[in-house]
Design an enzyme around this catalytic site. Structure first.
Site, PDB file in Angstrom:
ATOM      1  CD  GLU A 157      64.184  21.592  69.545  1.00  0.00           C
ATOM      2  OE1 GLU A 157      62.987  21.782  69.755  1.00  0.00           O
ATOM      3  OE2 GLU A 157      64.741  21.830  68.437  1.00  0.00           O
TER       4      GLU A 157
ATOM      5  CD  GLU B 262      61.954  24.839  72.233  1.00  0.00           C
ATOM      6  OE1 GLU B 262      61.355  24.798  71.134  1.00  0.00           O
ATOM      7  OE2 GLU B 262      63.182  24.788  72.337  1.00  0.00           O
TER       8      GLU B 262
END
EC number: 3.2.1.152
Length: 953
Positions: free
Chosen positions: A461, A553
């Site tokens: 991220e 995810e």
């Protein structure tokens, strides 16, 4: 010549409790044993692992024990700065050289050997090698002491926890999860220690290092070349005339090896120098290819490289398993998601996120094997090594090679700790960028030969700082052989004119700068992964559930079985959540403090998702709660994967579930717990991720057939049956002549039972995809469903209907390893009659076929007539579906008063948490190892089947 691993006989002492220097420890004042302050040490391992071994701290993963262990921020770094000591024997012959190797230390260290000092630089993910040839004692008896320092910035744990604590750990090149996350309690020593392999390596005057193997392909993978570059170090003071030999073999059945290549090359190496030597490419015609799990065999060749020195003989050798395979990756034009191809074939990615196996870094080969085999057993084909965890070890990759798991390896950057967290910190990443790049390059050299390694990613991220990112892009730029999208851009005739690909650091895999960039999530780095909580199962199939082609995810719940709760928490932790009904009818779960500490997430989402456990009735105790949680786990994760697969290649290219396991005794996002017992979600995934699969779209109620393979699926039929709670079958249909193209999902027909006037509020649906020619079942899928607006509470009284079962087993025992073939039959009578009402007349005609199909499909297990067969029938007298059966393996009690956890773990089951309709039979394979002196027993339990103990001896 070769490696001697130093993994036992170590001692440890806290540095503040010892006044001796490293020189004294390794000359005149060595420890004599485990007298204070010295204790037995765990190497490889961590300081906290050593303290736990000596019972100086309680188990940090049990209950709230972790709160009673001093955190490094409060104690100061000196508290977790430890000496490690070991004596060893090593005696050299003439012209032999020996190095002392540390494959990883966290975070820095001072090494003393026989009074000589060497300072090891910082960094958790780098190898250290010290030439100790001239330091060893002539008598062969040597003393080694290592002073290990924790990370420079261990950070503070905020009272409310948080993602990576206060983010200070991000200033170091170290694992970041140790400051705690929303799924993990903090690790008090921050994983300080000699956490990976320590070894002595003996060679002759010339040593081999950092071999790089690469395969290139031409002519549709019929023609292949093995490229190899070797680093050679001449440690002598004279020019070495050498013979370098490469031997390539493949294993045949019966432990025979077939020699594929044996070539020798002559070369000369200047004194005290290091050279890179590239061997001529070796040609292979139609080599056995390595395929991901579910696509073919994981063929591996053995490559051995040996260097011999004139006047000395064999000086060093290196060997490794190698898989011929080619991985391509690009952004898919149809979906915008990242697309992977292996050996020219598209791979629909279904896998999971991985943190690390154990939070105390107890990383044994056996544990790694279990972890990776579990992922393969779930039919997964990719594991993502999350950036806040580890650069995984070669043993991890070895088993990924064996079991066919593609690996996404991230470097040590996370959005939370490197610029995007709350509060924002370390926007420029780790303080020492040169150190980060050194660790990255060393990690690449360590892992690049593994067939399973699919891609490098800069961070989780987040992308690395610009200078690091640019350097990694340059270091990992693709060789011209691999810059293609399905077509090789350089011909075979250009081999001699192009730089050999094995001379690149790694030019065979893509580098992606971050986990939400370049075809992952929305591709632009926005937070578009997730969600991470309970969902309505049908929502996974809806078009608006997720908007992008590849979700890196997406996660949900993960409560383990009740036995694990009892084994990892004191009795006050056995209290189930309070179910607080809100004014809008939704339920809010309130967990006990221990569950909250272990990061429990609710099975409800007020305002959106009704409590999925309470749908089955208010749980009364821990066993009831966990059993109902397993029902939800199975449904939740099967629906997740089936929903994604339903839109394979039309909307999605892949999905990675957050996450597959926990490095501690956490209560969220896992398919097996820290003790290695599977949840029902494990088997929901195993079902949904079959390469060939029949499924029910929970949004449209269309039956779909999934074909992820590269071969057409033909000569197959689908059997559809609906079963009521009383054991009748009001709906039955066989759909013949089904044909599904490669890599396609085909909607077949709509299941209309739920719309009929006689539909029951709760019912079962059994789907079977089979070949009519031989009744081979290709896929079997069992659903329990409810009409809209209802719940599953009718299943509660169903528990009292004891299903009659017959169990037949065949046991094979080799040493401590057990393999059991178990046949389970539901002896319930089929209660159907001609008065059954079908939805349409054309379906009534199928009734006459039903008994024939069911009896043929279920007759796969044959009695072998051997003495190892055992037959047991349960005492059930009811009739109907034997619902949610699951096996477990236990040690036989030596004392009836024993109450501790007697499960034998791990156990590999070919299936579990399964159901059988009346008259149906299934076969389950069970394999496990037992500790010495333990007698195992197998237990079968079910929703409507009370526990039966079945001794295998």
């Amino acid at each position: 010549m070769g490696k001697q691993v130093l993994d036992s006989g170590w001692l440890a002492a806290r540095s503040t409790e010892l006044e001796l220097t490293g020189v004294q420890l390794t000359t005149t004042r060595p420890p004599s044993g485990t007298s204070a302050p010295w204790i037995e040490a765990v190497v490889p391992g961590t300081v906290l692992g050593t303290l736990l071994k000596n019972k100086l701290v309680p188990d940090p993963f049990y209950g709230l024990n972790n709160e009673g262990i001093l955190d490094i921020y409060d104690s100061g770094r000196e508290y977790y700065t430890f000496w490690f000591f070991k004596s060893f024997e090593c005696k050299l012959s003439e012209n032999q050289h020996v190095s002392l190797n540390f494959r990883a230390i966290n975070y820095s260290a001072e090494v003393y050997l026989n009074g000589h000092k060497e300072i090891l630089p910082k960094g958790m993910f780098r190898r250290h090698s010290i030439d100790i040839t001239d330091i060893l004692h002539p008598d062969g008896k040597n003393m080694l002491a290592v002073l290990v320092h924790p990370p420079d910035h261990p950070g503070q744990i905020p009272p409310e926890g948080g993602q990576g604590g206060d983010h200070e750990i991000g200033k170091d090149v170290a694992t970041q999860y140790v400051e705690g996350w929303d799924w993990m309690a903090p690790i008090r020593d921050r994983n300080t220690g000699i956490w990976d392999e320590v070894s002595l390596y003996t060679s002759g005057p010339v040593k081999i290092a950092d071999v790089h193997l690469v395969s290139s392909f031409f002519d549709m993978f019929r023609r292949a070349y093995l490229h190899s570059t070797v680093e050679l170090e001449n440690k002598s003071s004279w020019r070495a005339e050498c013979s370098l030999t490469i031997l390539v073999t493949t294993e045949l059945d019966g432990d025979f090896n077939l020699i594929e290549y044996h070539q020798t090359h002559e070369l000369s190496i200047p004194p005290e120098s290091v050279i890179q030597y590239t061997l001529p490419p070796l040609f292979f015609y139609k080599p056995n290819l390595w395929w991901p799990n579910g696509m073919g065999k994981q063929s591996l060749y053995n490559v051995e490289i040996t260097i011999a020195v004139k006047g000395f003989g064999d000086s060093d050798s290196w060997n490794n398993k190698f898989g011929f395979r080619q991985i391509e990756s690009a952004i898919d034009e149809a979906t915008g998601g990242r697309l992977f191809k292996v050996n020219g074939q598209r791979v629909f990615i279904r896998g999971g996120n991985w943190i690390l196996s154990d939070g105390l870094l107890r990383l044994s080969k056996k544990r790694y094997m279990t972890d990776i085999k579990f992922h393969a057993d779930m039919n997964f084909n990719m594991i993502r090594c999350w950036g806040g965890g580890l650069a995984e070890r070669p043993e991890f990759y070895h088993y990924c090679d064996i079991y066919g798991l593609l690996v996404w390896q991230e470097f040590w950057i996370t959005g939370d700790c490197d610029g995007r967290g709350i509060p924002v910190s370390n926007p420029n990443g780790p303080l020492d960028h040169a150190l980060f790049l050194h660790c990255a390059r060393d990690t690449i050299k360590l892992l690049r030969n593994h067939a399973s390694l699919a891609l490098w990613v800069g961070g989780n991220e987040q992308i690395p700082p610009e200078d690091i990112n640019s350097a990694l892009k340059n270091d990992l730029k693709l060789h011209p052989f691999f810059k293609h999208n399905g077509v090789t851009v350089i011909g075979e005739d250009m081999l001699s004119e192009t730089e050999d690909p094995s001379q690149y650091l790694d030019g065979t895999r893509v580098y992606i700068q971050g986990s939400m960039w370049e075809g992952f999530a929305n591709g632009k780095g926005d937070f578009t992964d997730g969600p991470y909580e309970i969902q309505n199962p049908e929502d996974f199939f809806k078009d608006d559930f997720y908007s992008y082609g590849f979700n890196p995810e997406v996660g949900s719940v993960g409560v383990p079985v009740a036995a694990t709760i009892r084994a990892t928490m004191p009795p006050e932790g056995w209290q189930i959540p309070l179910f607080k009904r809100l004014s809008d009818g939704f339920i809010e779960e309130v967990p006990n403090p221990i569950w909250e500490y272990h990061k429990y997430i609710s099975y409800s989402k007020p305002g959106k998702v009704h409590d999925q456990i309470v749908l089955y009735g208010q749980p009364t105790n821990l066993d009831d709660f966990c059993e109902k949680a397993q029902l939800v786990n199975y449904v939740q994760y099967r629906a997740l994967l089936e929903g994604w697969t339903s839109r394979m290649w039309t909307k999605y290219t892949g999905v990675l579930i957050w996450k597959t396991q926990n490095p501690w005794t956490g209560l969220r996002g896992q398919f097996y717990d820290h003790l290695h017992d599977q949840t029902a979600g494990f088997y929901g995934c195993r079902c949904a991720a079959e390469p060939v699969h029949v499924q029910l779209n929970l949004a449209t109620y269309f039956i779909e057939v999934v074909n992820t393979t590269h071969e057409e699926l033909s000569d197959v039929a689908i059997e559809v049956s609906v079963w009521d709670l009383d054991g009748t079958c009001p709906y039955y249909k066989v759909i013949e002549n089904v044909l599904v193209s490669p890599k396609k999902v085909l909607p077949i027909t709509e299941l209309k039972y739920q719309g009929s006037k006689n539909a029951k509020p709760v019912y079962f649906v059994l789907l079977k995809l089979f070949r009519p020619s031989n009744t081979t079942i290709l896929s079997r899928n069992f659903y329990w469903l409810r009409l809209p607006g209802t719940d599953f509470k009718l299943l509660e009284p169903y528990r009292a209907i004891e299903a009659p079962l017959k169990l037949t087993s065949e046991v094979n025992i080799v040493g401590s390893a057990y393999k059991i073939q178990m046949r389970v039959q539901n002896l319930s009578k089929n209660l159907n009659s001609e008065s059954v009402n079908f939805l349409a007349n054309d379906e009534k005609s199928d009734l006459s076929k039903k008994e024939g199909y069911i009896s043929r499909i279920c007759s796969g297990f044959k009695n072998s007539g051997t003495d190892s067969l055992r037959v047991v029938e349960t005492k059930g007298t009811g009739s109907g579906v034997a619902f949610f059966l699951h096996f477990s393996v236990h040690a036989v009690k030596k004392d009836e008063n024993e109450i501790e956890d007697l499960r034998i773990l791990p156990v590999h089951y070919s299936d579990n948490y399964f159901s059988l309709v009346p008259g149906e039979t299934t076969n389950i394979s069970i394999s496990f190892e037992v500790p010495h002196g333990v007698t195992p027993r197998v237990s079968l339990r079910g929703w409507n089947c009370s526990e039966e103990h079945y001794s295998v001896l």
